[in-house]
Scaffold this active site. Structure first.
Site, PDB file in Angstrom:
ATOM      1  N   LYS A 203       0.754  -1.218  -0.007  1.00 29.23           N
ATOM      2  CA  LYS A 203       0.259   0.136   0.102  1.00 29.23           C
ATOM      3  C   LYS A 203       0.943   1.121  -0.126  1.00 29.23           C
ATOM      4  O   LYS A 203       0.783   2.078  -0.848  1.00 29.23           O
ATOM      5  CB  LYS A 203      -0.998   0.000   1.124  1.00 29.23           C
ATOM      6  N   GLU A 209      10.487  -4.725   4.714  1.00 33.02           N
ATOM      7  CA  GLU A 209      10.506  -6.033   4.290  1.00 33.02           C
ATOM      8  C   GLU A 209      10.062  -6.298   2.616  1.00 33.02           C
ATOM      9  O   GLU A 209      11.140  -6.910   1.756  1.00 33.02           O
ATOM     10  CB  GLU A 209       9.616  -7.003   4.904  1.00 33.02           C
ATOM     11  N   GLY A 265      -4.932  -2.334   5.019  1.00 32.26           N
ATOM     12  CA  GLY A 265      -4.276  -3.474   4.632  1.00 32.26           C
ATOM     13  C   GLY A 265      -4.848  -4.774   4.833  1.00 32.26           C
ATOM     14  O   GLY A 265      -5.158  -5.421   3.826  1.00 32.26           O
ATOM     15  N   ARG A 266      -5.381  -4.847   6.097  1.00 29.32           N
ATOM     16  CA  ARG A 266      -5.807  -6.260   6.274  1.00 29.32           C
ATOM     17  C   ARG A 266      -7.264  -6.367   5.677  1.00 29.32           C
ATOM     18  O   ARG A 266      -7.917  -7.415   6.055  1.00 29.32           O
ATOM     19  CB  ARG A 266      -6.097  -6.514   7.868  1.00 29.32           C
ATOM     20  N   GLU A 351      -5.289  -7.175  14.802  1.00 33.01           N
ATOM     21  CA  GLU A 351      -4.874  -5.724  14.641  1.00 33.01           C
ATOM     22  C   GLU A 351      -5.582  -4.751  14.549  1.00 33.01           C
ATOM     23  O   GLU A 351      -5.464  -3.617  15.057  1.00 33.01           O
ATOM     24  CB  GLU A 351      -4.026  -5.835  13.071  1.00 33.01           C
ATOM     25  N   HIS A 382      -5.957 -33.929  17.392  1.00 30.10           N
ATOM     26  CA  HIS A 382      -4.801 -34.603  17.788  1.00 30.10           C
ATOM     27  C   HIS A 382      -3.447 -33.919  18.501  1.00 30.10           C
ATOM     28  O   HIS A 382      -2.470 -34.273  18.736  1.00 30.10           O
ATOM     29  CB  HIS A 382      -4.057 -35.458  16.680  1.00 30.10           C
ATOM     30  N   LYS A 502       7.861  -0.684  12.479  1.00 31.02           N
ATOM     31  CA  LYS A 502       8.650  -0.072  11.277  1.00 31.02           C
ATOM     32  C   LYS A 502       9.711   0.823  11.568  1.00 31.02           C
ATOM     33  O   LYS A 502      10.542   0.672  10.936  1.00 31.02           O
ATOM     34  CB  LYS A 502       7.675   0.240  10.284  1.00 31.02           C
TER      35      LYS A 502
HETATM   36  C1  G6Q Z   1      -2.710  -4.154   7.872  1.00 33.21           C
HETATM   37  C2  G6Q Z   1      -1.482  -3.316   8.291  1.00 33.21           C
HETATM   38  C3  G6Q Z   1      -0.254  -4.202   7.802  1.00 33.21           C
HETATM   39  C4  G6Q Z   1       0.174  -3.805   6.465  1.00 33.21           C
HETATM   40  C5  G6Q Z   1       1.751  -4.101   6.216  1.00 33.21           C
HETATM   41  C6  G6Q Z   1       2.033  -4.029   4.802  1.00 33.21           C
HETATM   42  O1  G6Q Z   1      -3.705  -3.557   7.931  1.00 33.21           O
HETATM   43  O2  G6Q Z   1      -1.493  -2.037   8.261  1.00 33.21           O
HETATM   44  O3  G6Q Z   1      -0.288  -5.431   8.116  1.00 33.21           O
HETATM   45  O4  G6Q Z   1      -0.715  -4.285   5.396  1.00 33.21           O
HETATM   46  O5  G6Q Z   1       2.515  -3.420   7.244  1.00 33.21           O
HETATM   47  O6  G6Q Z   1       2.158  -2.668   4.532  1.00 33.21           O
HETATM   48  P1  G6Q Z   1       2.188  -2.343   2.947  1.00 33.21           P
HETATM   49  O7  G6Q Z   1       1.233  -2.834   2.243  1.00 33.21           O
HETATM   50  O8  G6Q Z   1       2.180  -0.791   3.037  1.00 33.21           O
HETATM   51  O9  G6Q Z   1       3.528  -2.497   2.356  1.00 33.21           O
END
Ligand code: G6Q
Length: 539
Positions: A203, A209, A265-266, A351, A382, A502
């Protein structure tokens, strides 16, 4: 949380607490029918809970006291309910399949852009699937690697696994998320550069990462294929809200699929973030998934609270978290294709509602977001089910199953479903000492073989796992979590804890690589950094 309404829940719980689920069933032959709901292809049987009419009435009163209906409308109509980030929350617009729908943010209808990106994704997915889009050397794309993390990874991973029966098997999907080089390295071992499409999903397009993995993937590709910019153009696309950073990375905006700051994001699986899934299952099936989401969205928005599946699930969760002190709940899909569904939900729930400050900025005086965990059945049986059956923790559980299977081999599916039904039965009804004795258990073993029962479960059933039922299932939990956030009076759509991580990592990284670090952390962190540097000869 509205204290007056909550007091009524506590009173109703106090009055019913000593009645077990077993007694509740014995007293009412219609109980199962009374506590079963249907919506968007799903049936929810919530009869095996510690509830009676009074408890439910009080719980619905809690939802009403939180003005839930108004809050739902605010979300669907683009109000800036994510106040700490000053954003609307409009993942529902992404799957609004009404061709005439209009949804406004800051006076602008977002639907034309939503439809345009979907169309662009569809055309590109078709081109990759048909072989019209080829790699730098003219070969077809056989490997699709999504590079993203968190919300830009978990949804596509979960759904690509879940919908494998609908996938184009000649294209293989990979997901690289961890900055641990092992994740990328092991993936690169399995793919060929000239047949690979890298999808950089971020996003912000600044996540450490993802950008590290994307840059290393780009270096690898250029090394393998040569051609630099022109090779990258054929093998890299971006999913992002940040065009400037995408361009800086070297991806042409023509190869970028946009989404917007009002997509968390989620909650982003039905946005451009779903491109890897769309390439796998095709635009038509992706569209069916959106339709499933949309059906549940409409149900959530229009059904009265008493018949509203996400609301009922949310209230039951609140009952156990706040009245019974349950710290976690388990999600147990009896379907191997849903193996990553609990992990996906973990982010969505923890989250969103892992918050301890109310919307007024004051500390909450009650428990909020629970710990969510789970594994597919029957595997979990199990392993950790022992603790659910006989441990000291109360762990409400959602059992998810499908009447039909995609892989009809022998009697596997009957056995799978028999286990699901049997588990919820055993958890609710237990096994008494008398039953143990009647089964011939020696007296000294009776205490160990007795099951108290009274363990609450929900059972969610659909006919089969399809793009549509998956979309509806995801929307069900999204709206459950939203409802809980409204009742707890917390902001469900920010994630300052993620942002903190971050920033912190960047500060430490400087100290790991600096020629002469000036360590100003606590003594533990300083020592760990010094130890690491010493092992690597950087002391
Ligand atoms: C989701 C969070 C988090 C995010 C990641 C990746 O709701 O904000 O999990 O999706 O940190 O972020 P970017 O899409 O900006 O790389």
């Amino acid at each position: 949380m509205n204290q007056e309404a909550w007091k009524k829940v506590e009173d109703a719980v106090a009055a019913s607490k000593t009645t077990t689920i077993k007694q509740l069933f014995a007293a009412d032959p219609d109980r199962a029918a009374k506590y079963t709901l249907s919506a968007a292809g799903w049936t929810l049987d919530y009869s095996k809970n510690r509830i009676d009419a009074d408890v439910m009435k009080a719980l619905f009163g809690l939802a009403k006291a939180a003005n839930l209906k108004d809050e739902i409308e605010k979300m669907f109509t683009g109000a800036k309910i994510n106040r700490t980030e000053n954003r609307a929350v409009l993942h529902t617009a992404l799957r609004n399949c009404d061709p005439a729908a209009q949804v406004f943010v800051d006076g602008k209808d977002v639907m034309p852009d939503v439809r345009a990106v979907l169309a662009k994704m569809g055309a590109f997915a078709d081109a990759v699937r048909s072989g019209a889009h080829r790699g730098f050397t003219g070969k077809r794309i056989k490997y699709v690697v999504n590079i993203g993390i968190g919300g830009s990874d978990l949804g596509p991973v979960m759904a690509t696994l879940a919908l494998a029966p609908y996938s184009k098997r000649s294209i293989r999907n990979y997901f690289v998320s961890n900055v641990d080089s092992t994740h990328l390295a092991e993936t690169l071992r399995e793919i060929k550069a000239d047949q690979t499409l890298f999808i950089v999903a971020s996003k912000t397009f600044t996540t450490q990462e993802t950008m590290t993995n994307a840059m290393s993937a780009r270096d690898w590709l250029v090394k393998e294929l040569g051609g630099s910019g022109s090779a990258v153009a054929k093998h890299f696309v971006a999913l992002s809200t940040n065009e400037a950073e995408v361009v800086k990375f070297g991806i042409d905006p023509a190869n970028m699929f946009a989404f917007w700051d009002w997509v968390g994001g989620r909650y982003s699986l039905p946005s451009a973030i779903g491109l890897s899934l769309m390439i796998s299952i095709g635009p038509k099936n992706f569209g069916k998934m959106l339709k499933g989401y949309w059906k549940m969205d409409k149900h959530f928005r229009t059904a009265r609270l008493e018949k509203n599946m996400p609301v009922v699930l949310a209230l039951l969760g609140i009952l156990y978290a706040n009245a019974y002190g349950a710290e976690s709940y388990a999600v147990l899909p009896y379907d191997q294709y849903l193996s990553r569904f609990p992990a996906y939900l973990q982010q969505m729930d923890m989250e969103s509602n892992g918050k301890s400050v109310t919307k007024d900025g004051k500390p909450v005086a009650y428990t909020t977001g629970p710990i969510e965990w789970g594994e597919p059945g029957t595997n979990g049986q199990h392993s950790f089910y022992q603790l659910i059956h006989q441990g000291t923790h109360l762990i409400p559980a959602d059992f998810i199953g499908f009447c039909k299977t995609h892989n009809d081999i022998g009697d596997h599916h009957d056995k799978l479903m028999a286990n699901l039904f049997a588990q919820t039965e055993a958890l609710a009804f237990g096994k008494t000492a008398e039953q143990c004795r009647a089964d011939g258990d020696p007296e000294e073993l009776v205490p160990f073989k007795t099951f108290e029962g009274n363990r609450p479960t929900n059972t969610l059933l659909a006919d089969d796992l399809t793009p549509e039922t998956l979309g509806a299932l995801v929307a069900l939990y999204e709206h459950k979590i939203f409802t809980q956030g409204v009742i707890w009076n917390i902001y469900s759509f920010d994630q300052w804890g993620v942002q903190l991580g971050k920033v912190l990592a960047k500060n430490v990284l400087k100290d790991l690589v600096a020629e002469k670090p000036d360590l100003k952390h606590d003594s533990s962190t300083n020592a760990l950094i010094a130890h690491y540097r010493k092992v690597l000869g950087r002391a």
